[in-house]
Structure formats: structure tokens, C-alpha cells
Design a protein around this motif. Structure first.
Motif, PDB file in Angstrom:
ATOM      1  N   ARG A  98      29.226  93.433 -37.284  1.00 32.48           N
ATOM      2  CA  ARG A  98      30.417  94.288 -37.368  1.00 32.48           C
ATOM      3  C   ARG A  98      30.210  95.321 -38.461  1.00 32.48           C
ATOM      4  O   ARG A  98      29.366  95.171 -39.330  1.00 32.48           O
TER       5      ARG A  98
ATOM      6  N   ALA B 283      28.221  88.453 -27.476  1.00 32.22           N
ATOM      7  CA  ALA B 283      28.278  88.389 -26.006  1.00 32.22           C
ATOM      8  C   ALA B 283      27.740  89.676 -25.387  1.00 32.22           C
ATOM      9  O   ALA B 283      26.965  89.641 -24.424  1.00 32.22           O
ATOM     10  N   ARG B 284      28.119  90.818 -25.927  1.00 26.56           N
ATOM     11  CA  ARG B 284      27.633  92.092 -25.385  1.00 26.56           C
ATOM     12  C   ARG B 284      26.133  92.275 -25.619  1.00 26.56           C
ATOM     13  O   ARG B 284      25.438  92.837 -24.780  1.00 26.56           O
TER      14      ARG B 284
ATOM     15  N   ALA C 106      36.517  87.824 -34.002  1.00 29.09           N
ATOM     16  CA  ALA C 106      36.567  88.433 -32.668  1.00 29.09           C
ATOM     17  C   ALA C 106      35.461  89.465 -32.502  1.00 29.09           C
ATOM     18  O   ALA C 106      34.811  89.528 -31.453  1.00 29.09           O
TER      19      ALA C 106
ATOM     20  N   THR D 138      32.078  87.599 -32.161  1.00 29.58           N
ATOM     21  CA  THR D 138      31.944  86.937 -30.863  1.00 29.58           C
ATOM     22  C   THR D 138      31.703  87.951 -29.763  1.00 29.58           C
ATOM     23  O   THR D 138      30.810  87.770 -28.913  1.00 29.58           O
ATOM     24  N   ARG D 139      32.467  89.016 -29.791  1.00 27.43           N
ATOM     25  CA  ARG D 139      32.314  90.047 -28.753  1.00 27.43           C
ATOM     26  C   ARG D 139      30.955  90.744 -28.857  1.00 27.43           C
ATOM     27  O   ARG D 139      30.311  91.023 -27.857  1.00 27.43           O
ATOM     28  N   ARG D 140      30.513  91.018 -30.058  1.00 22.83           N
ATOM     29  CA  ARG D 140      29.222  91.683 -30.242  1.00 22.83           C
ATOM     30  C   ARG D 140      28.087  90.798 -29.760  1.00 22.83           C
ATOM     31  O   ARG D 140      27.158  91.269 -29.101  1.00 22.83           O
TER      32      ARG D 140
END
Length: 98
Positions: free
Chosen positions: A27, A84-85, A77, A80-82
Motif C-alpha cells: 500500500r 489478490a490482484r 483491505a 488483501t486486495r493488492r
């Protein structure tokens, strides 16, 4: 004047949490401080409009705990999103090169 102090406190808290939480490389450096500062300002204003006195102790506690929790949620968040992407992008790149 108190609003300035609480926004600065929320930003500093977010900055500390950015480095204290795992996956800081997933992030931006300013995500947690920005979330902390914005949430601190909103919570402070909401509590003062609700009639909480600025010289009371609980307004300071609440106005610093809530931004801390919000910064933790935002950091988790984003991480986790990074992840997954990144995994999806890596899988897509492997499919196109094979």
C-alpha cells in the motif's frame, strides 16, 4: 485549535500503523495517515456537534481510537486486495506467455 491537534494525531497514528502492520509494501505510504486524519476530523466534528465538550477526556479517546481502527481496516483491505490482484495478474501473465 483542538481540531488541528486531533487531525495531526490521526495522521501520526496512521503513519505509525502503516509501518507497524504487516504488508507495508502493498500500500502507499500516505494511505493510513490520510485515512487517520480524515476520520479523526469527521469523528471530532460529529462529537462536538453532539455536545461533547472539547476539554473532556472521552472525546479525545474516541477521536483517536476510531481513526486508528479505520486505518487498520484500510491497511488490511488494501493489502488483501493488492495481494489478490497481484496473484491474478501473475496468473494472467503466465497464461499469455505460455
Amino acid at each position: 485549535m483542538e481540531l488541528l491537534f486531533i487531525v495531526l494525531g490521526g495522521a501520526i497514528l496512521g503513519f505509525v500503523l502503516h509501518y507497524a502492520l504487516p504488508a507495508a509494501d502493498t500500500r502507499g505510504v500516505l494511505l493510513a495517515p490520510a485515512v487517520g486524519a480524515v476520520v479523526a476530523a469527521i469523528v471530532w466534528e460529529a462529537l462536538t456537534w453532539a455536545g461533547w465538550p472539547a476539554d473532556g477526556g472521552w472525546i479525545w479517546v474516541v477521536a483517536l481510537v476510531v481513526p486508528g481502527v479505520a486505518a487498520i481496516v484500510a491497511c488490511r483491505a488494501a493489502a488483501t486486495r493488492r495481494r489478490a490482484r497481484d496473484t491474478e495478474q501473475f496468473a494472467r501473465l503466465l497464461r499469455t506467455t505460455a
